[in-house]
Design a protein around this motif. Structure first.
Motif, PDB file in Angstrom:
ATOM      1  N   ILE A  10       0.815  -1.108   0.149  1.00 31.27           N
ATOM      2  CA  ILE A  10      -0.099  -0.020   0.026  1.00 31.27           C
ATOM      3  C   ILE A  10       0.914   1.296  -0.094  1.00 31.27           C
ATOM      4  O   ILE A  10       0.650   2.213  -0.696  1.00 31.27           O
ATOM      5  CB  ILE A  10      -0.983  -0.054   1.183  1.00 31.27           C
ATOM      6  CG1 ILE A  10      -2.018  -1.184   1.102  1.00 31.27           C
ATOM      7  CG2 ILE A  10      -1.556   1.362   1.313  1.00 31.27           C
ATOM      8  CD1 ILE A  10      -2.783  -1.559   2.135  1.00 31.27           C
ATOM      9  N   ARG A  11       1.895   1.334   0.691  1.00 31.13           N
ATOM     10  CA  ARG A  11       2.774   2.526   0.865  1.00 31.13           C
ATOM     11  C   ARG A  11       3.822   2.452  -0.385  1.00 31.13           C
ATOM     12  O   ARG A  11       4.250   3.591  -0.313  1.00 31.13           O
ATOM     13  CB  ARG A  11       3.461   2.403   2.128  1.00 31.13           C
ATOM     14  CG  ARG A  11       2.395   2.588   3.486  1.00 31.13           C
ATOM     15  CD  ARG A  11       3.449   2.392   4.491  1.00 31.13           C
ATOM     16  NE  ARG A  11       2.389   2.182   5.502  1.00 31.13           N
ATOM     17  CZ  ARG A  11       2.387   3.216   6.739  1.00 31.13           C
ATOM     18  NH1 ARG A  11       3.126   4.220   6.865  1.00 31.13           N
ATOM     19  NH2 ARG A  11       1.607   3.040   7.803  1.00 31.13           N
ATOM     20  N   VAL A  12       3.784   1.597  -0.935  1.00 30.37           N
ATOM     21  CA  VAL A  12       4.853   1.691  -2.107  1.00 30.37           C
ATOM     22  C   VAL A  12       4.318   2.183  -3.307  1.00 30.37           C
ATOM     23  O   VAL A  12       5.153   2.690  -4.167  1.00 30.37           O
ATOM     24  CB  VAL A  12       5.311   0.151  -2.464  1.00 30.37           C
ATOM     25  CG1 VAL A  12       6.635   0.140  -3.457  1.00 30.37           C
ATOM     26  CG2 VAL A  12       6.067  -0.421  -1.224  1.00 30.37           C
ATOM     27  N   LYS A  47       5.780 -12.246  -6.285  1.00 26.51           N
ATOM     28  CA  LYS A  47       4.576 -13.089  -6.185  1.00 26.51           C
ATOM     29  C   LYS A  47       3.389 -11.893  -5.467  1.00 26.51           C
ATOM     30  O   LYS A  47       2.212 -12.105  -5.781  1.00 26.51           O
ATOM     31  CB  LYS A  47       4.545 -14.331  -5.047  1.00 26.51           C
ATOM     32  CG  LYS A  47       3.330 -15.246  -5.028  1.00 26.51           C
ATOM     33  CD  LYS A  47       3.671 -16.358  -4.268  1.00 26.51           C
ATOM     34  CE  LYS A  47       2.872 -17.444  -4.614  1.00 26.51           C
ATOM     35  NZ  LYS A  47       3.423 -18.688  -3.765  1.00 26.51           N
ATOM     36  N   ALA A  48       3.834 -11.138  -4.595  1.00 30.58           N
ATOM     37  CA  ALA A  48       3.007 -10.295  -4.074  1.00 30.58           C
ATOM     38  C   ALA A  48       2.216  -9.130  -4.957  1.00 30.58           C
ATOM     39  O   ALA A  48       1.169  -8.661  -5.019  1.00 30.58           O
ATOM     40  CB  ALA A  48       3.614  -9.420  -2.853  1.00 30.58           C
ATOM     41  N   ILE A  49       3.308  -8.768  -5.945  1.00 28.63           N
ATOM     42  CA  ILE A  49       2.965  -7.699  -7.070  1.00 28.63           C
ATOM     43  C   ILE A  49       2.022  -8.627  -8.007  1.00 28.63           C
ATOM     44  O   ILE A  49       0.872  -7.914  -8.430  1.00 28.63           O
ATOM     45  CB  ILE A  49       4.211  -7.512  -7.753  1.00 28.63           C
ATOM     46  CG1 ILE A  49       5.211  -6.618  -6.794  1.00 28.63           C
ATOM     47  CG2 ILE A  49       4.005  -6.513  -8.914  1.00 28.63           C
ATOM     48  CD1 ILE A  49       4.594  -5.276  -6.568  1.00 28.63           C
ATOM     49  N   ALA A  50       2.344  -9.770  -8.195  1.00 30.91           N
ATOM     50  CA  ALA A  50       1.459 -10.373  -8.928  1.00 30.91           C
ATOM     51  C   ALA A  50       0.075 -10.781  -8.873  1.00 30.91           C
ATOM     52  O   ALA A  50      -0.973 -10.285  -9.366  1.00 30.91           O
ATOM     53  CB  ALA A  50       2.097 -12.000  -9.322  1.00 30.91           C
ATOM     54  N   GLU A  97      -1.166   3.466  -9.494  1.00 30.28           N
ATOM     55  CA  GLU A  97       0.000   3.342 -10.199  1.00 30.28           C
ATOM     56  C   GLU A  97      -0.002   2.031 -10.913  1.00 30.28           C
ATOM     57  O   GLU A  97       0.756   2.011 -11.908  1.00 30.28           O
ATOM     58  CB  GLU A  97       1.134   3.684  -9.173  1.00 30.28           C
ATOM     59  CG  GLU A  97       2.345   3.547  -9.845  1.00 30.28           C
ATOM     60  CD  GLU A  97       3.280   4.111  -8.823  1.00 30.28           C
ATOM     61  OE1 GLU A  97       4.547   4.472  -9.116  1.00 30.28           O
ATOM     62  OE2 GLU A  97       3.242   4.215  -7.516  1.00 30.28           O
ATOM     63  N   ILE A  98      -0.081   0.923 -10.339  1.00 25.13           N
ATOM     64  CA  ILE A  98      -0.012  -0.465 -10.736  1.00 25.13           C
ATOM     65  C   ILE A  98      -0.824  -0.584 -12.030  1.00 25.13           C
ATOM     66  O   ILE A  98      -0.394  -1.171 -12.895  1.00 25.13           O
ATOM     67  CB  ILE A  98      -0.477  -1.478  -9.595  1.00 25.13           C
ATOM     68  CG1 ILE A  98       0.666  -1.460  -8.461  1.00 25.13           C
ATOM     69  CG2 ILE A  98      -0.402  -2.818 -10.405  1.00 25.13           C
ATOM     70  CD1 ILE A  98       0.240  -2.333  -7.431  1.00 25.13           C
ATOM     71  N   ALA A 108       9.767  -0.953 -13.550  1.00 28.46           N
ATOM     72  CA  ALA A 108       9.361   0.484 -13.397  1.00 28.46           C
ATOM     73  C   ALA A 108       9.617   1.103 -12.064  1.00 28.46           C
ATOM     74  O   ALA A 108       9.830   2.503 -12.139  1.00 28.46           O
ATOM     75  CB  ALA A 108       7.848   0.634 -13.861  1.00 28.46           C
ATOM     76  N   LYS A 109       9.533   0.582 -10.982  1.00 31.53           N
ATOM     77  CA  LYS A 109       9.855   1.032  -9.535  1.00 31.53           C
ATOM     78  C   LYS A 109      11.257   0.739  -9.274  1.00 31.53           C
ATOM     79  O   LYS A 109      11.557   1.474  -8.159  1.00 31.53           O
ATOM     80  CB  LYS A 109       8.708   0.281  -8.653  1.00 31.53           C
ATOM     81  CG  LYS A 109       7.338   0.542  -8.824  1.00 31.53           C
ATOM     82  CD  LYS A 109       6.927   1.900  -8.743  1.00 31.53           C
ATOM     83  CE  LYS A 109       6.971   2.430  -7.265  1.00 31.53           C
ATOM     84  NZ  LYS A 109       6.640   3.793  -7.011  1.00 31.53           N
ATOM     85  N   GLY A 110      12.105   0.285  -9.914  1.00 22.94           N
ATOM     86  CA  GLY A 110      13.472  -0.087  -9.730  1.00 22.94           C
ATOM     87  C   GLY A 110      13.504  -0.929  -8.517  1.00 22.94           C
ATOM     88  O   GLY A 110      14.544  -0.948  -7.795  1.00 22.94           O
TER      89      GLY A 110
END
Length: 69
Positions: free
Chosen positions: A4-6, A51-54, A11-12, A39-41
């Motif tokens: 959430i804070r990232v 996996k969390a991003i997916a 944005e995603i 994209a976020k480096g």
């Protein structure tokens, strides 16, 4: 891991939409997750983060589909 804070709101989806626009054949969730990490480096080698991003991408895309976008 909380993402959430990232990422800012939306944005995603914006990163995924841009990545899909550049890939005429389309991309699967794993490829989209790597595109978001690049994209976020962030560290592409971190399997837990990928996996969390997916999972986040799946939820974001499902929500946008429900909204008709």
């Amino acid at each position: 891991m909380s993402l959430i804070r990232v990422f800012r709101r939306g944005e995603i989806f914006a990163i995924c939409k841009a990545a899909l626009a550049q890939a005429p054949a389309g991309m699967d969730t794993r490829e989209l997750a790597l595109a978001v990490l690049r994209a976020k480096g962030m560290d592409e080698g971190d399997a837990v983060l990928r996996k969390a991003i997916a999972y986040s991408i799946i939820n974001v895309m499902r929500g946008q589909h429900r909204r008709g976008k």
